[in-house]
Design an enzyme around this catalytic site. Sequence first.
Site, PDB file in Angstrom:
ATOM      1  N   LYS A   1       2.868  -0.413   4.150  1.00 37.27           N
ATOM      2  CA  LYS A   1       3.397  -1.624   4.748  1.00 37.27           C
ATOM      3  C   LYS A   1       3.973  -2.496   3.644  1.00 37.27           C
ATOM      4  CE  LYS A   1       1.110  -3.967   7.664  1.00 37.27           C
ATOM      5  NZ  LYS A   1       2.454  -4.238   8.258  1.00 37.27           N
ATOM      6  N   GLY A   2       4.730  -3.520   4.061  1.00 34.97           N
ATOM      7  CA  GLY A   2       5.150  -4.524   3.082  1.00 34.97           C
ATOM      8  C   GLY A   2       6.613  -4.512   2.715  1.00 34.97           C
TER       9      GLY A   2
ATOM     10  N   GLY B   1       7.463  -8.656  10.797  1.00 35.48           N
ATOM     11  CA  GLY B   1       8.518  -7.648  10.878  1.00 35.48           C
ATOM     12  C   GLY B   1       9.128  -7.638  12.265  1.00 35.48           C
TER      13      GLY B   1
ATOM     14  N   GLU C   1      -1.015  -9.628   5.345  1.00 37.25           N
ATOM     15  CA  GLU C   1      -1.258  -8.586   6.352  1.00 37.25           C
ATOM     16  C   GLU C   1      -2.558  -7.851   6.053  1.00 37.25           C
ATOM     17  OE1 GLU C   1       3.311  -7.462   7.664  1.00 37.25           O
ATOM     18  OE2 GLU C   1       2.426  -6.431   5.974  1.00 37.25           O
TER      19      GLU C   1
ATOM     20  N   LYS D   1       8.957   6.144  11.806  1.00 35.28           N
ATOM     21  CA  LYS D   1       7.985   5.751  10.775  1.00 35.28           C
ATOM     22  C   LYS D   1       6.938   6.839  10.499  1.00 35.28           C
ATOM     23  CE  LYS D   1       9.811   1.591  10.619  1.00 35.28           C
ATOM     24  NZ  LYS D   1       9.179   0.380  11.030  1.00 35.28           N
TER      25      LYS D   1
ATOM     26  N   GLY E   1       3.270  -3.972  12.490  1.00 37.94           N
ATOM     27  CA  GLY E   1       4.143  -2.812  12.305  1.00 37.94           C
ATOM     28  C   GLY E   1       3.772  -2.058  11.038  1.00 37.94           C
ATOM     29  N   ALA E   2       4.585  -1.090  10.665  1.00 39.95           N
ATOM     30  CA  ALA E   2       4.355  -0.334   9.430  1.00 39.95           C
ATOM     31  C   ALA E   2       5.663   0.308   9.003  1.00 39.95           C
ATOM     32  CB  ALA E   2       3.287   0.737   9.637  1.00 39.95           C
ATOM     33  N   ASP E   3       5.726   0.647   7.734  1.00 40.00           N
ATOM     34  CA  ASP E   3       6.922   1.320   7.207  1.00 40.00           C
ATOM     35  C   ASP E   3       6.743   2.834   7.214  1.00 40.00           C
ATOM     36  OD1 ASP E   3       8.363  -1.107   6.568  1.00 40.00           O
ATOM     37  OD2 ASP E   3       6.691  -1.431   5.209  1.00 40.00           O
TER      38      ASP E   3
HETATM   39  C1  5RP Z   1       6.067  -6.458   6.701  1.00 41.51           C
HETATM   40  C2  5RP Z   1       5.634  -5.128   7.183  1.00 41.51           C
HETATM   41  C3  5RP Z   1       6.254  -4.638   8.444  1.00 41.51           C
HETATM   42  O1  5RP Z   1       5.263  -4.399   9.372  1.00 41.51           O
HETATM   43  C4  5RP Z   1       7.003  -3.374   8.178  1.00 41.51           C
HETATM   44  O2  5RP Z   1       7.954  -3.622   7.149  1.00 41.51           O
HETATM   45  C5  5RP Z   1       7.718  -2.831   9.425  1.00 41.51           C
HETATM   46  O3  5RP Z   1       8.769  -3.689   9.779  1.00 41.51           O
HETATM   47  P1  5RP Z   1       9.666  -3.421  11.058  1.00 41.51           P
HETATM   48  O4  5RP Z   1       8.793  -3.538  12.244  1.00 41.51           O
HETATM   49  O5  5RP Z   1      10.722  -4.497  10.977  1.00 41.51           O
HETATM   50  O6  5RP Z   1      10.277  -2.043  10.924  1.00 41.51           O
HETATM   51  O7  5RP Z   1       4.804  -4.458   6.638  1.00 41.51           O
HETATM   52  O8  5RP Z   1       5.446  -6.784   5.483  1.00 41.51           O
END
Ligand code: 5RP
Length: 226
Positions: free
Chosen positions: A95-96, A28, A104, A122, A83-85
């Site tokens: 995540k994902g 990410g 991951e 987030k 990272g995480a959503d």
């Molecule tokens: C990818 C993930 C990423 O960590 C998540 O989507 C966060 O992305 P970003 O740092 O671009 O906001 O889980 O599978």
Amino acid sequence: MTEDLKRAAAMTALEEIRSGMIVGLGTGSTAGHFIRGLGLKVQSGLEVHAVPTSEESRLLAELVGIPLTNLTASRHIDVTVDGADEVSSSLDLIKGLGGALVREKIVAHSSKRVVIVVDESKLVDRLGRKAPIPVEVVPFAADSVSTQLNRWGGEVRLRQKDNKIFISDNGNMVLDWYHGVIDYPQLLEKQIKGITGVVDSGIFAHVAAMVIVANATGIHKLHRPA
Ligand code: 5RP
């Protein structure tokens, strides 16, 4: 602005890395800032090997000169930075949204310590406030898993990218399950995993040891209670 916050959180995570470590590399944009920062440290003499969680992160790590390894050669990872959503107040994660959730999760579960880097957008009180739950499925089971998730409620959408069905690095499809607020993340994670045809979901309960959050006031380190 958001990108600056993501970069600031990622740079703080570099403090966790020591020479000799095996490092898990998330996927990410925020994890990308970490990988580029780690690459600079490697160029200045830091000695690490890394396990990437996606082809995208593998390519970036190679580009910035980070030596790579895998889970066969290195069974245990010292620290993974990802990272995480969504991050809940109890530090459970969704995540994902980048589509790398299976690798991951494998890398996270092979790690002594998982450090999550995010900007403050987030943070949620409970998971499911904003993000859907990504569920990676064997393509043959996309319809049957979708039917089961729909029975449990919410709405399921087969993920598309560039007007085509999204295919993960593992050759699978991803269902985005708009579930709504999740009361018991650990239980729901187990229930989803129990559906035949599911490879894994983007709920990461009890995985993060520390979450580094960047906002306008600075950097905040949140620790999972022991
Ligand atoms: C990818 C993930 C990423 O960590 C998540 O989507 C966060 O992305 P970003 O740092 O671009 O906001 O889980 O599978």
